[in-house]
Write an enzyme that holds these catalytic residues in place. Structure first.
Site, mmCIF file in Angstrom:
data_model
loop_
_atom_site.group_PDB
_atom_site.id
_atom_site.type_symbol
_atom_site.label_atom_id
_atom_site.label_comp_id
_atom_site.label_asym_id
_atom_site.label_seq_id
_atom_site.Cartn_x
_atom_site.Cartn_y
_atom_site.Cartn_z
ATOM 1 N N LYS A 87 0.854 -1.201 0.000
ATOM 2 C CA LYS A 87 0.000 0.000 0.000
ATOM 3 C C LYS A 87 0.877 1.233 0.000
ATOM 4 O O LYS A 87 1.739 1.398 0.861
ATOM 5 C CB LYS A 87 -0.924 -0.010 1.220
ATOM 6 C CG LYS A 87 -1.730 1.299 1.385
ATOM 7 C CD LYS A 87 -2.778 1.211 2.494
ATOM 8 C CE LYS A 87 -3.395 2.578 2.771
ATOM 9 N NZ LYS A 87 -4.406 2.557 3.850
ATOM 10 N N ASP A 91 -2.774 10.058 3.699
ATOM 11 C CA ASP A 91 -4.179 9.675 3.785
ATOM 12 C C ASP A 91 -4.905 10.626 4.725
ATOM 13 O O ASP A 91 -4.890 10.445 5.944
ATOM 14 C CB ASP A 91 -4.287 8.220 4.291
ATOM 15 C CG ASP A 91 -5.735 7.790 4.476
ATOM 16 O OD1 ASP A 91 -6.639 8.476 3.954
ATOM 17 O OD2 ASP A 91 -5.958 6.750 5.133
ATOM 18 N N LYS A 127 -10.415 12.538 8.264
ATOM 19 C CA LYS A 127 -9.948 12.138 9.592
ATOM 20 C C LYS A 127 -9.875 13.377 10.483
ATOM 21 O O LYS A 127 -9.832 14.502 9.980
ATOM 22 C CB LYS A 127 -8.542 11.537 9.483
ATOM 23 C CG LYS A 127 -8.482 10.194 8.785
ATOM 24 C CD LYS A 127 -7.049 9.679 8.754
ATOM 25 C CE LYS A 127 -6.923 8.381 7.982
ATOM 26 N NZ LYS A 127 -7.628 7.245 8.559
ATOM 27 N N ASP A 153 1.355 6.136 5.694
ATOM 28 C CA ASP A 153 0.416 5.195 5.101
ATOM 29 C C ASP A 153 0.995 4.518 3.851
ATOM 30 O O ASP A 153 0.301 3.822 3.129
ATOM 31 C CB ASP A 153 -0.899 5.930 4.786
ATOM 32 C CG ASP A 153 -2.116 5.021 4.889
ATOM 33 O OD1 ASP A 153 -2.010 3.938 5.496
ATOM 34 O OD2 ASP A 153 -3.172 5.395 4.344
ATOM 35 N N ASP A 193 -12.424 7.089 3.278
ATOM 36 C CA ASP A 193 -11.242 6.774 4.093
ATOM 37 C C ASP A 193 -10.851 5.288 4.003
ATOM 38 O O ASP A 193 -9.798 4.893 4.488
ATOM 39 C CB ASP A 193 -11.507 7.173 5.553
ATOM 40 C CG ASP A 193 -10.232 7.295 6.361
ATOM 41 O OD1 ASP A 193 -9.133 7.275 5.759
ATOM 42 O OD2 ASP A 193 -10.320 7.413 7.598
ATOM 43 N N GLU A 203 -9.609 3.780 1.562
ATOM 44 C CA GLU A 203 -9.033 4.009 0.234
ATOM 45 C C GLU A 203 -7.960 2.988 -0.119
ATOM 46 O O GLU A 203 -7.752 2.680 -1.290
ATOM 47 C CB GLU A 203 -8.452 5.431 0.163
ATOM 48 C CG GLU A 203 -7.037 5.618 0.753
ATOM 49 C CD GLU A 203 -6.915 5.273 2.226
ATOM 50 O OE1 GLU A 203 -7.929 5.362 2.942
ATOM 51 O OE2 GLU A 203 -5.813 4.907 2.672
ATOM 52 N N ARG A 259 -7.630 -0.213 0.172
ATOM 53 C CA ARG A 259 -8.093 -1.424 -0.525
ATOM 54 C C ARG A 259 -8.427 -1.125 -1.982
ATOM 55 O O ARG A 259 -8.311 -2.004 -2.837
ATOM 56 C CB ARG A 259 -9.288 -2.019 0.235
ATOM 57 C CG ARG A 259 -10.472 -1.109 0.322
ATOM 58 C CD ARG A 259 -11.452 -1.513 1.422
ATOM 59 N NE ARG A 259 -10.974 -1.152 2.759
ATOM 60 C CZ ARG A 259 -11.611 -1.434 3.886
ATOM 61 N NH1 ARG A 259 -12.747 -2.098 3.857
ATOM 62 N NH2 ARG A 259 -11.117 -1.075 5.048
HETATM 63 N N1 BES Z 1 -4.607 4.187 6.670
HETATM 64 C C1 BES Z 1 -5.801 3.914 7.388
HETATM 65 C C2 BES Z 1 -5.596 2.841 8.465
HETATM 66 C C3 BES Z 1 -4.742 3.214 9.642
HETATM 67 C C4 BES Z 1 -5.321 3.726 10.786
HETATM 68 C C5 BES Z 1 -3.390 2.988 9.628
HETATM 69 C C6 BES Z 1 -4.534 4.029 11.872
HETATM 70 C C7 BES Z 1 -2.606 3.282 10.714
HETATM 71 C C8 BES Z 1 -3.172 3.799 11.847
HETATM 72 C C9 BES Z 1 -6.878 3.423 6.438
HETATM 73 O O1 BES Z 1 -6.848 3.973 5.186
HETATM 74 C C10 BES Z 1 -8.176 3.807 7.042
HETATM 75 O O2 BES Z 1 -8.451 4.968 7.137
HETATM 76 N N2 BES Z 1 -8.964 2.811 7.434
HETATM 77 C C11 BES Z 1 -10.221 3.039 8.030
HETATM 78 C C12 BES Z 1 -11.184 2.071 7.417
HETATM 79 C C13 BES Z 1 -12.613 2.353 7.749
HETATM 80 C C14 BES Z 1 -13.067 3.645 7.108
HETATM 81 C C15 BES Z 1 -13.451 1.211 7.279
HETATM 82 C C16 BES Z 1 -10.096 2.796 9.527
HETATM 83 O O3 BES Z 1 -9.381 1.870 9.939
HETATM 84 O O4 BES Z 1 -10.715 3.536 10.289
HETATM 85 ZN ZN ZN Z 2 -5.053 4.644 4.509
HETATM 86 MN MN MN Z 3 -7.909 5.793 5.083
#
Ligand code: BES
Ligand code: ZN
Ligand code: MN
Length: 492
Positions: free
Chosen positions: A260, A265, A272, A283, A342, A344, A346
């Protein structure tokens, strides 16, 4: 840092590090001059120091106006000395040596070593070089490590194997530190184009091949899920393709390593909050792990064929960003309802995976991603989540995890939860709601692996440390590099 075997004990030693078993006898340490043995024995008795696992005692000894720094480190029961413990003990003593500004350390071991010579060399070099790492380039007064050499005072039957281990450990650590540097760089420095430029430099230095696709080519490939994520940013996306072919057998498998590569992000329109955003320059830790692994396997000349892919972009907000509610058609043809901008990572990964399978004909898929906060909530910062459709790969990665010390734990690809990512108006939706987030994100990816043997690593919890601990310092851990490099060695 130089790491070598000491052939002749020297008269004067600036710093000595002594790794000793619990209640062990200092007088039995070969090569250690008697006057130092005596000095240490006095302190050990006086302070009731027993060399329990992980204990540390550090003091100067002065003789004829020359100072020797003495660092005692307890290894506990030598039978319990495994790779993890050994790396940790090296970290503790090397950290102390750096703290007291030692330049040249002599390492003495007073225990029956359960590790092979190869292992010992590997773990010593790897741990010392990982511990010494600091991301200090932006400090006006950087505090770097003073330690220039570790000389091991030990009689090996087979010094050649030890030296080979040191060389390997050095390769593992160097590649990990390279990944740490990439991750620690902020998003104003590392964005898709500059990440691709760095990857090109790494490719040139280590000798694997690389190709970078720009916006037009990505559009022609119809990677619309990937494009959707990146289109809110002024920074153009890049698709980075790295290839290493170490196995000339035409029937040999090609393994796809997909990282990734969100260089930032923000969350997009499902923005966020500030606290959640500040670490999102990291990220692209999966991408860094892939680049580091490419460097390591090329350096080790592994007999494997690997294609590393990074779909690099930035998730931002602007008049051209994708919206929550958009329906996009991924490169595979499957349509996706974006219920959360968010989620994103995947979207970028599925196009990279589909490209790798359909255009590059890879046989096995390994992806690594800071994908879900849920992985961090579940496993904390020391264990990465692993999800896989293949038992043989799972066994291999578990043994690679034991070797590398990068912990993993399996979560299930629980079929009934697929329901959570079905949509009324598209083939899939991009999140499964608040529950089982790590599992539903992996189930989403699974829809695009075309039944190939596949491993997904969620490193959202393990990519960063907020304080120094063991071999880690503040910031990026470079997680994945040692795990994947070892996994590829096991697939050799
Ligand atoms: N990059 C984040 C995941 C992340 C969160 C990495 C905290 C490191 C620390 C990812 O893109 C994300 O935002 N995931 C969301 C998914 C949700 C919207 C289903 C998450 O984990 O809140
Ligand atoms: Zn992310
Ligand atoms: Mn995200």
């Amino acid at each position: 840092m130089k790491i070598d075997l000491l052939h002749k004990p020297t008269e004067y030693m600036e710093t000595v590090i002594i790794l000793q078993e619990e209640n062990g006898d200092i007088d039995k340490l070969e090569y250690l001059p008697e006057y130092l043995q005596n000095a240490i024995n006095i302190v050990v008795k006086q302070d009731d120091f027993h060399f329990k696992y992980g204990s540390l005692k550090s003091f100067p000894f002065i003789r004829s106006r020359k100072r020797t720094n003495i660092i005692l480190c307890g290894i506990g029961n030598p039978k319990e000395l495994d790779n993890d413990r050994f790396r940790n003990l090296i970290a503790i003593s090397v950290r102390e040596a750096i703290k007291i500004e030692a330049k040249e350390a002599y390492l003495f071991t007073g225990f029956k070593n359960p590790l092979s010579e190869l292992h010992f060399g590997h773990m010593l070099a790897e741990a010392a070089l990982l511990t010494e790492y600091r991301f200090n380039k932006y400090l006006s007064e950087p505090k770097s490590s003073s330690l220039q050499a570790i000389h091991l005072a030990m009689d090996f039957k087979n010094p050649h194997m030890f030296n080979r281990g040191v060389l390997e450990g050095r390769i593992f650590a160097e590649a990990t530190n390279l990944a740490r540097d990439l991750v620690n760089e902020p998003a104003n420095v590392i964005y898709p184009e500059s990440l691709a430029e760095v990857a090109k430099k790494v490719a040139l230095k280590y000798g694997f091949s690389i190709e970078v696709f720009g916006l037009d080519k990505i559009k022609r490939l119809k990677m619309e899920a990937f494009l959707a994520v990146g289109k809110g940013s002024k920074k153009e996306p890049r698709l980075i393709l790295m290839s290493y072919r170490g196995n000339p057998d035409p029937k040999a498998n090609t393994i796809g390593l997909i990282g990734k590569g969100l260089t930032y992000d923000s969350g997009g329109y499902c923005l966020k909050n500030c606290q959640g955003m500040v670490n999102m320059k990291n990220d692209m830790s999966g991408a860094a792990a892939v680049i580091g692994t490419m460097a390591a396997i090329t350096n080790l000349k592994l007999k494997v064929n690997v294609l590393g892919i990074v779909a690099a972009c930035e998730n931002m907000i602007s008049g051209s960003a994708y919206h929550a509610g958009d329906i996009i058609r991924s490169m595979s043809g499957k349509t996706i309802e974006v219920v959360n901008t968010d989620a994103e990572g995947r979207l970028t990964l599925i196009d990279a995976i589909h490209y790798a399978i359909s255009r590059e004909h890879i046989d096995e898929v390994i992806d690594i991603a800071t994908l879900t906060g849920a992985a961090a909530s579940t496993f904390g910062n020391q264990i990465s989540a692993v999800l896989t459709n293949n038992g043989a790969l799972l066994n291999k990665i578990q043994s690679a995890s034991e070797f590398s010390g990068e912990k993993i734990w399996q979560l299930p690809l629980y079929e009934p939860y697929k329901e959570l990512i079905t949509s009324e108006i598209a083939d899939l939706k991009n999140t499964g709601g608040p529950f089982a987030g790590t599992i539903t994100s992996a189930l989403f990816l699974q829809e695009f692996v075309a039944g190939k043997p596949w491993i997904h690593l969620d490193i959202a919890g393990t990519a960063l440390r907020d304080k120094e601990q063991g071999i880690y310092s503040y910031g990026a851990t470079g997680v994945g590099v040692r795990l994947l490099t070892q996994l590829l060695r096991e697939l050799e």
